[in-house]
Scaffold this active site. Structure first.
Site, mmCIF file in Angstrom:
data_model
loop_
_atom_site.group_PDB
_atom_site.id
_atom_site.type_symbol
_atom_site.label_atom_id
_atom_site.label_comp_id
_atom_site.label_asym_id
_atom_site.label_seq_id
_atom_site.Cartn_x
_atom_site.Cartn_y
_atom_site.Cartn_z
ATOM 1 N N ASP A 1 0.873 -1.158 0.000
ATOM 2 C CA ASP A 1 0.000 0.000 0.000
ATOM 3 C C ASP A 1 0.924 1.225 0.000
ATOM 4 O OD1 ASP A 1 -2.400 1.611 0.443
ATOM 5 O OD2 ASP A 1 -1.673 1.804 2.499
ATOM 6 N N ASP B 1 -0.397 5.163 0.889
ATOM 7 C CA ASP B 1 -0.801 6.260 1.774
ATOM 8 C C ASP B 1 -0.823 5.821 3.235
ATOM 9 O OD1 ASP B 1 -1.439 8.353 -0.220
ATOM 10 O OD2 ASP B 1 -2.947 6.911 -0.883
#
Length: 275
Positions: free
Chosen positions: A17, A19
């Site tokens: 991932d 953010d």
């Protein structure tokens, strides 16, 4: 409680991932969101709401925010105002603790069986936002991710409505990695993948994809789920609703763990050897 699995194969692919995991962009989202909320007399967004938004595609996250905020403006007006602030803040994103060392180590890592460890990015951020957040980091932090191995939230290969917590983005990332393996490399299986996530929907996405998961939540997010940690790690918090529950894990099954930070990452635990 299920007995934890211990006979995992070495991790051959690390899927990330972005953010709130690799860069501090979640803080920039919060700055922009709170500025608009305050402009219309609303309080700062609480972590109880942020927790439901994190990791989700833009439309789904927006539904959560607007149901809570009840702003006196249209969603279109809100997006117009918040976008101006995002353009201001996103270019200032910085790597989070431990990320630079981890990615650097993985760029040349091998498994205990001497296989190369591959990396890919799987972020809910759309292309415009990804470019704003990372343009100044492309020659440093993001060099580890080959261009074809960067799966973004608006990738047309992800069916509409199938963002995190559905498994599609991580399954697509693995498909792309397998399509770009070197000569003689065997296809990588889901159980040979390690997903790195900070959000609860992201953990569920990885678990539904049949992959191992490392959850690195913000301390405030963990505070919201402290009493449900085992359910989070199993992917059983119901983020995707009561759908395809045969895809999620069991409490205590050993497929996921929580780390406070990516500093001092336990490579040995995943049969990864760094030079």
């Amino acid at each position: 409680m299920t007995a934890p699995k211990k006979d995992f194969p070495p991790v051959r692919a690390c899927l990330f991932d972005m953010d709130g995991l690799l860069i501090d962009s979640e803080e920039k989202y919060t700055l922009a969101t709170n500025a608009v909320l305050n402009r219309y007399g609303r309080p700062d967004i609480p972590w109880s709401i942020k927790a439901k938004m994190q990791g989700r595609a833009g439309q789904a996250a927006g539904d959560v925010l607007h149901e809570w905020a009840q702003l006196p403006i249209s969603r279109e007006q809100y997006m117009s105002e918040v976008r101006v602030l995002q353009y201001e803040h996103f270019p200032t994103c910085k790597p989070l603790a431990g990320v630079e060392t981890l990615l650097s180590n993985l760029s040349s890592a091998k498994t205990t069986r001497k296989d190369r460890v591959h990396t890919a990015l799987a972020t809910s951020s759309h292309k415009w936002a990804f470019e704003l957040k990372t343009a100044h980091l492309q020659d440093s932090l993001f060099t580890v991710f080959e261009s074809e191995r960067r799966i973004l939230g608006d990738d047309e290969r992800i069916p509409k409505g199938r963002g995190k917590p559905s498994p599609d983005i991580y399954l697509l990332a693995l498909k792309v990695v397998n399509e770009t393996l070197g000569t003689g490399e065997k296809e990588i299986l889901p159980e040979e993948c390690l997903v790195f996530e900070d959000s609860v929907p992201g953990v569920e996405s990885g678990r539904r994809a049949g992959m191992r998961v490392v959850w690195v939540p913000h301390p405030e997010l963990f505070g919201e789920f402290r009493d449900k940690e085992e359910q989070v790690l199993a992917g059983r918090t119901g983020e995707a609703g009561d759908v395809d529950m045969h895809l999620v894990g069991e409490v205590g099954d050993g497929w996921a763990e929580r780390l406070d930070t990516l500093e001092e990452f336990p490579y040995q635990r995943y049969s990864i050897v760094v030079s």
